[in-house]
Design a protein around this motif. Structure first.
Motif, PDB file in Angstrom:
ATOM      1  N   CYS A   1       5.044   7.854  -4.056  1.00 52.13           N
ATOM      2  CA  CYS A   1       5.558   6.831  -4.974  1.00 52.13           C
ATOM      3  C   CYS A   1       6.272   7.577  -6.120  1.00 52.13           C
ATOM      4  CB  CYS A   1       4.368   6.045  -5.509  1.00 52.13           C
ATOM      5  SG  CYS A   1       4.774   4.810  -6.758  1.00 52.13           S
TER       6      CYS A   1
ATOM      7  N   CYS B   1       5.580   7.590  -9.045  1.00 53.47           N
ATOM      8  CA  CYS B   1       4.590   8.086 -10.011  1.00 53.47           C
ATOM      9  C   CYS B   1       4.008   9.428  -9.594  1.00 53.47           C
ATOM     10  CB  CYS B   1       3.461   7.059 -10.177  1.00 53.47           C
ATOM     11  SG  CYS B   1       2.425   6.882  -8.699  1.00 53.47           S
TER      12      CYS B   1
ATOM     13  N   CYS C   1      -1.596   5.056  -4.706  1.00 47.66           N
ATOM     14  CA  CYS C   1      -1.073   4.680  -6.023  1.00 47.66           C
ATOM     15  C   CYS C   1      -1.791   3.414  -6.521  1.00 47.66           C
ATOM     16  CB  CYS C   1       0.436   4.432  -5.923  1.00 47.66           C
ATOM     17  SG  CYS C   1       1.080   3.433  -7.287  1.00 47.66           S
TER      18      CYS C   1
ATOM     19  N   TRP D   1       0.330   0.054  -6.504  1.00 52.69           N
ATOM     20  CA  TRP D   1       0.536  -0.607  -5.211  1.00 52.69           C
ATOM     21  C   TRP D   1      -0.773  -1.112  -4.614  1.00 52.69           C
ATOM     22  CZ3 TRP D   1       4.860  -2.723  -4.355  1.00 52.69           C
ATOM     23  CH2 TRP D   1       6.032  -2.164  -4.860  1.00 52.69           C
TER      24      TRP D   1
ATOM     25  N   HIS E   1       6.951   3.026 -10.400  1.00 48.28           N
ATOM     26  CA  HIS E   1       6.301   3.012  -9.084  1.00 48.28           C
ATOM     27  C   HIS E   1       7.321   2.616  -8.031  1.00 48.28           C
ATOM     28  CE1 HIS E   1       2.411   3.782 -10.856  1.00 48.28           C
ATOM     29  NE2 HIS E   1       2.712   2.883 -11.777  1.00 48.28           N
TER      30      HIS E   1
HETATM   31 ZN   LIG Z   1       2.912   4.658  -8.070  1.00 44.37          ZN
END
Ligand SMILES: [Zn+2]
Length: 308
Positions: free
Chosen positions: A52, A54, A61, A64, A257
């Protein structure tokens, strides 16, 4: 009848047109959330475990996980495979005509899944507008099926010669973290034909998105990001609060994200936006002539010819 403001901004276009830059810009604007290419959530994100924006693998994550739990209660790897197979059947060039005419009953099930997913993205992010840079026009038509005129669309175009040059270059894919992987490369011929097809289909779909569709050029975005973003939001009827800060040529990105996109997704240092004109000197003359010859009708329409 007055159209109510859209709350999903869908970016349509051909690969390597600069949509990740839009992701990062919108990630900095209050009230907006960038989810990247959400159509890649099922396979690249959940099935393959790619990273992701991030930095965590998508299945791990927190954002998500919360979204999927909110949307579907329990969402297992088997569910991801099942949704991917539904999406794969309907989100492809050959279903364009059926989706365009809204005859693709097959798309109904997937449209319901997208509607739940977007509802939960909104709930979890708290954002007013969700930015989806999936680019595929069949995905856009499915979104439209799912959310109606809550979807506004921006057709992002970029000079086919710059795009051809970009697809010829080898680049790493940091999101595939378990091995060394590179982005696929394609020759100028293949890129030119695909660029024409994809942009033609997006142009043709316009009627299904109007009002609420506009076109921007990557080159204008790179030259004056703030002005271009403010202009396109006004065009598609998404209001921007008066005090909203819109990044310009230099900004520090936040944590987004984003499901998929180019490596700019992972940059945490200051982003300096400048037009990427390397192709003008580095694209071999023969390939440049070939690309121009195959794509000139749209180059002309988008204002790329006649200025050289
Ligand atoms: Zn993420």
């Amino acid at each position: 009848m007055e159209r109510s403001a859209a709350d999903v901004l869908f970016i349509a276009g051909f690969g390597r047109s600069g949509s990740t830059l839009l992701d990062r810009i919108f990630g900095r604007i209050e009230g907006f959330v960038s989810v990247g290419e959400i159509r890649q959530l099922w396979r690249r994100g959940l099935m393959e475990g790619q990273l992701c924006g991030c930095g965590e693998p998508v299945p791990e994550c927190g954002f998500w996980r919360e979204v999927l739990e909110d949307a579907f209660r329990r969402f297992t790897p088997d569910d991801a495979r099942r949704v991917f197979s539904i999406a794969h059947r309907v989100d492809r060039v050959r279903t364009f005509r059926a989706l365009y005419r809204d005859r693709a009953d097959d798309g109904d099930e997937y449209a319901r899944i997208l509607a739940s997913l977007f509802r939960s993205v909104r709930r979890v992010s708290g954002a007013r507008v969700i930015v989806d840079t999936s680019k595929s026009i069949t995905h856009g038509l499915l979104l439209r099926k799912a959310l109606g005129d809550r979807v506004s669309t921006v057709h992002l175009v970029r000079d086919s010669r710059a795009v051809a040059f970009s697809w010829m270059r080898r680049r790493r894919r940091p999101e595939i973290h378990w091995k060394r992987a590179e982005m696929p490369t394609f020759g100028a011929l293949r890129t030119s034909l695909d660029w024409m097809l994809v942009n033609t289909l997006i142009g043709r779909a316009r009627r299904r998105f109007d009002p609420g569709m506009t076109r921007i050029r990557y080159e204008d975005l790179a030259a004056s990001p703030r002005e271009t973003v403010i202009g396109m939001l006004a065009d598609v009827g998404i209001p921007l609060p008066n005090d909203a800060e819109v990044p310009d040529r230099s900004f520090t990105p936040g944590i987004d994200h984003t499901v998929s996109g180019n490596p700019l997704r992972f940059q945490s240092a200051t982003v300096e936006i400048r037009p990427d004109l390397e192709w003008q000197s580095a694209l071999p003359a023969g390939k440049r002539r070939l690309t121009t010859a195959l794509t000139w009708p749209l180059l002309l329409r988008y204002g790329y010819l006649g200025r050289e």
